[in-house]
Design a protein around this motif. Structure first.
Motif, PDB file in Angstrom:
ATOM      1  N   ASP A  48       0.835  -1.204   0.000  1.00 33.69           N
ATOM      2  CA  ASP A  48       0.000   0.000   0.000  1.00 33.69           C
ATOM      3  C   ASP A  48       0.874   1.260   0.000  1.00 33.69           C
ATOM      4  O   ASP A  48       0.564   2.243  -0.687  1.00 33.69           O
ATOM      5  CB  ASP A  48      -0.928   0.012   1.214  1.00 33.69           C
ATOM      6  CG  ASP A  48      -2.021  -1.036   1.126  1.00 33.69           C
ATOM      7  OD1 ASP A  48      -2.237  -1.585   0.029  1.00 33.69           O
ATOM      8  OD2 ASP A  48      -2.649  -1.331   2.175  1.00 33.69           O
ATOM      9  N   ASN A  49       1.948   1.236   0.788  1.00 31.47           N
ATOM     10  CA  ASN A  49       2.868   2.377   0.806  1.00 31.47           C
ATOM     11  C   ASN A  49       3.542   2.564  -0.551  1.00 31.47           C
ATOM     12  O   ASN A  49       3.712   3.697  -1.019  1.00 31.47           O
ATOM     13  CB  ASN A  49       3.931   2.183   1.891  1.00 31.47           C
ATOM     14  CG  ASN A  49       3.382   2.370   3.297  1.00 31.47           C
ATOM     15  OD1 ASN A  49       2.272   2.858   3.490  1.00 31.47           O
ATOM     16  ND2 ASN A  49       4.165   1.971   4.284  1.00 31.47           N
ATOM     17  N   ASN A  50       3.945   1.447  -1.177  1.00 27.79           N
ATOM     18  CA  ASN A  50       4.544   1.529  -2.515  1.00 27.79           C
ATOM     19  C   ASN A  50       3.567   2.165  -3.506  1.00 27.79           C
ATOM     20  O   ASN A  50       3.954   3.001  -4.326  1.00 27.79           O
ATOM     21  CB  ASN A  50       4.934   0.139  -3.008  1.00 27.79           C
ATOM     22  CG  ASN A  50       6.137  -0.445  -2.295  1.00 27.79           C
ATOM     23  OD1 ASN A  50       6.773   0.233  -1.480  1.00 27.79           O
ATOM     24  ND2 ASN A  50       6.452  -1.687  -2.588  1.00 27.79           N
ATOM     25  N   THR A  51       2.308   1.744  -3.414  1.00 23.73           N
ATOM     26  CA  THR A  51       1.287   2.281  -4.317  1.00 23.73           C
ATOM     27  C   THR A  51       1.093   3.771  -4.085  1.00 23.73           C
ATOM     28  O   THR A  51       0.995   4.559  -5.038  1.00 23.73           O
ATOM     29  CB  THR A  51      -0.047   1.537  -4.114  1.00 23.73           C
ATOM     30  OG1 THR A  51       0.135   0.157  -4.439  1.00 23.73           O
ATOM     31  CG2 THR A  51      -1.138   2.121  -4.995  1.00 23.73           C
ATOM     32  N   LEU A  52       1.048   4.183  -2.825  1.00 19.49           N
ATOM     33  CA  LEU A  52       0.884   5.598  -2.503  1.00 19.49           C
ATOM     34  C   LEU A  52       2.042   6.416  -3.063  1.00 19.49           C
ATOM     35  O   LEU A  52       1.834   7.475  -3.675  1.00 19.49           O
ATOM     36  CB  LEU A  52       0.798   5.779  -0.986  1.00 19.49           C
ATOM     37  CG  LEU A  52       0.725   7.220  -0.482  1.00 19.49           C
ATOM     38  CD1 LEU A  52      -0.501   7.935  -1.039  1.00 19.49           C
ATOM     39  CD2 LEU A  52       0.728   7.258   1.039  1.00 19.49           C
ATOM     40  N   MET A  53       3.256   5.928  -2.886  1.00 16.45           N
ATOM     41  CA  MET A  53       4.427   6.635  -3.405  1.00 16.45           C
ATOM     42  C   MET A  53       4.335   6.804  -4.920  1.00 16.45           C
ATOM     43  O   MET A  53       4.599   7.883  -5.458  1.00 16.45           O
ATOM     44  CB  MET A  53       5.694   5.865  -3.024  1.00 16.45           C
ATOM     45  CG  MET A  53       6.979   6.525  -3.466  1.00 16.45           C
ATOM     46  SD  MET A  53       8.413   5.568  -2.927  1.00 16.45           S
ATOM     47  CE  MET A  53       9.732   6.521  -3.699  1.00 16.45           C
ATOM     48  N   ARG A  54       3.949   5.741  -5.583  1.00 14.83           N
ATOM     49  CA  ARG A  54       3.832   5.790  -7.049  1.00 14.83           C
ATOM     50  C   ARG A  54       2.728   6.748  -7.475  1.00 14.83           C
ATOM     51  O   ARG A  54       2.900   7.541  -8.413  1.00 14.83           O
ATOM     52  CB  ARG A  54       3.570   4.386  -7.586  1.00 14.83           C
ATOM     53  CG  ARG A  54       3.477   4.304  -9.105  1.00 14.83           C
ATOM     54  CD  ARG A  54       3.400   2.872  -9.578  1.00 14.83           C
ATOM     55  NE  ARG A  54       2.210   2.188  -9.090  1.00 14.83           N
ATOM     56  CZ  ARG A  54       2.225   1.253  -8.133  1.00 14.83           C
ATOM     57  NH1 ARG A  54       3.362   0.889  -7.562  1.00 14.83           N
ATOM     58  NH2 ARG A  54       1.103   0.670  -7.754  1.00 14.83           N
ATOM     59  N   GLU A  55       1.584   6.702  -6.806  1.00 14.68           N
ATOM     60  CA  GLU A  55       0.460   7.554  -7.177  1.00 14.68           C
ATOM     61  C   GLU A  55       0.760   9.038  -6.935  1.00 14.68           C
ATOM     62  O   GLU A  55       0.222   9.904  -7.634  1.00 14.68           O
ATOM     63  CB  GLU A  55      -0.795   7.145  -6.400  1.00 14.68           C
ATOM     64  CG  GLU A  55      -1.369   5.803  -6.848  1.00 14.68           C
ATOM     65  CD  GLU A  55      -2.612   5.419  -6.072  1.00 14.68           C
ATOM     66  OE1 GLU A  55      -2.894   6.081  -5.048  1.00 14.68           O
ATOM     67  OE2 GLU A  55      -3.291   4.459  -6.484  1.00 14.68           O
ATOM     68  N   LEU A  56       1.608   9.318  -5.967  1.00 14.97           N
ATOM     69  CA  LEU A  56       1.977  10.701  -5.697  1.00 14.97           C
ATOM     70  C   LEU A  56       3.071  11.194  -6.633  1.00 14.97           C
ATOM     71  O   LEU A  56       3.516  12.345  -6.522  1.00 14.97           O
ATOM     72  CB  LEU A  56       2.416  10.861  -4.240  1.00 14.97           C
ATOM     73  CG  LEU A  56       1.348  10.598  -3.183  1.00 14.97           C
ATOM     74  CD1 LEU A  56       1.884  10.887  -1.798  1.00 14.97           C
ATOM     75  CD2 LEU A  56       0.101  11.404  -3.447  1.00 14.97           C
ATOM     76  N   GLY A  57       3.506  10.355  -7.535  1.00 15.73           N
ATOM     77  CA  GLY A  57       4.497  10.770  -8.515  1.00 15.73           C
ATOM     78  C   GLY A  57       5.895  10.911  -7.960  1.00 15.73           C
ATOM     79  O   GLY A  57       6.726  11.617  -8.533  1.00 15.73           O
ATOM     80  N   LEU A  58       6.189  10.239  -6.848  1.00 15.18           N
ATOM     81  CA  LEU A  58       7.493  10.337  -6.206  1.00 15.18           C
ATOM     82  C   LEU A  58       8.421   9.259  -6.745  1.00 15.18           C
ATOM     83  O   LEU A  58       8.028   8.111  -6.891  1.00 15.18           O
ATOM     84  CB  LEU A  58       7.347  10.222  -4.697  1.00 15.18           C
ATOM     85  CG  LEU A  58       6.455  11.294  -4.058  1.00 15.18           C
ATOM     86  CD1 LEU A  58       6.200  10.973  -2.598  1.00 15.18           C
ATOM     87  CD2 LEU A  58       7.073  12.669  -4.210  1.00 15.18           C
ATOM     88  N   ARG A  59       9.660   9.636  -7.001  1.00 17.92           N
ATOM     89  CA  ARG A  59      10.638   8.719  -7.573  1.00 17.92           C
ATOM     90  C   ARG A  59      11.889   8.720  -6.711  1.00 17.92           C
ATOM     91  O   ARG A  59      12.525   9.750  -6.526  1.00 17.92           O
ATOM     92  CB  ARG A  59      11.011   9.146  -9.000  1.00 17.92           C
ATOM     93  CG  ARG A  59       9.823   9.236  -9.948  1.00 17.92           C
ATOM     94  CD  ARG A  59       9.288   7.850 -10.319  1.00 17.92           C
ATOM     95  NE  ARG A  59       8.208   7.943 -11.290  1.00 17.92           N
ATOM     96  CZ  ARG A  59       6.925   8.004 -10.964  1.00 17.92           C
ATOM     97  NH1 ARG A  59       6.583   8.010  -9.689  1.00 17.92           N
ATOM     98  NH2 ARG A  59       5.991   8.076 -11.886  1.00 17.92           N
TER      99      ARG A  59
END
Length: 255
Positions: A210-221
């Motif tokens: 879920d944290n990985n998904t949140l990071m990806r959805e927020l556009g963070l790299r």
């Protein structure tokens, strides 16, 4: 290409807003030009007063705030910022109030609802969210650099544990989240102890996903990915901050 598509430049903060845009109650009885823009994908948030017979509409497209001004006849609309004789941007305040403010609040709530490990006192006045991978050396450098603010009780870091860098990162992140004392385990890890990945309950493993998904959805790299408030607005630092950026993240000079 539509007018909306031509006016949008989606930056990182806009990506944050887009990923957490709440449901809006669109004003009723919109003028025809505004309805046409809505049909192109624009979302109208609120109507506001504007000078010289204009009616303003605070809107957004793909998370990007957009101001619309409709003429007195209701038959024409202008998209863009309204400036007065002194060059003041009259669109900033309504866009901040009706678009950016609610977007920022929604993003912050998603961060609060994620799965994180507290670093510092829960009574510290400033909260900073950090997407942290157990295999990230720069995350450890950031943890170390933050000690003066943490030990002074000025800042609390919420480390959102992700597994994105190496194949064993998800397992290590889950091991830290699932520890009997996650704070102690995370502290020991940053002081040099290796994380020995161990099987965790399915719900703990899902927390990392879920944290990985949140990071990806927020556009963070990349990590550390740091989200903080500055002057009432959200800002982002990606990677190890330099000295100037560190002061901005922590909200003050080093104690």
């Amino acid at each position: 290409m539509s007018l909306i598509a031509c006016t949008i430049r989606l930056g990182l903060i806009s990506a944050l807003a887009l990923a957490a845009t709440p449901a809006w109650s669109q004003p009723e009885n919109l003028p025809a030009p505004v309805e046409a823009l809505v049909d192109q994908g624009l979302t109208v948030h609120e109507r506001f007063e504007a000078p010289d017979g204009l009616t303003g509409y605070a809107a957004s497209a793909q998370g990007q705030p957009v101001a619309i001004y409709v003429t007195e006849s209701g038959q024409h609309a202008i998209v863009g910022n309204l400036v007065d004789a002194e060059g003041n941007n009259l669109s900033s305040k309504p866009l901040d109030e009706f678009v950016k403010g609610p977007q920022n609040a929604a993003v912050w709530q998603r961060l609060e609802d994620s799965h994180w490990i507290l670093d510092g006192s829960s009574d510290a006045p400033r909260t900073v969210y950090v997407f942290t991978d157990p295999n990230c050396p720069y995350c450890k450098r950031f943890w170390d650099a933050a000690r003066p603010w943490i030990e002074a009780g000025d800042v609390q870091l919420h480390h959102i544990m992700v597994g994105v860098l190496k194949s064993d990162s998800p397992a290590k992140a889950a091991t830290l989240l699932g520890a009997d004392d996650p704070v102690a385990a995370f502290t020991a890890h940053n002081r040099g102890d290796e994380v020995a990945p161990s099987a965790q309950p399915a719900d703990i493993e899902q927390q990392v996903q879920d944290n990985n998904t949140l990071m990806r959805e927020l556009g963070l790299r990349g990590t550390p990915a740091i989200v903080y408030r500055q002057d009432g607005k959200l800002d982002v630092a990606q990677g190890m901050p330099d000295e100037e950026k560190m002061r901005a993240v922590m909200g003050s000079p080093c104690p």
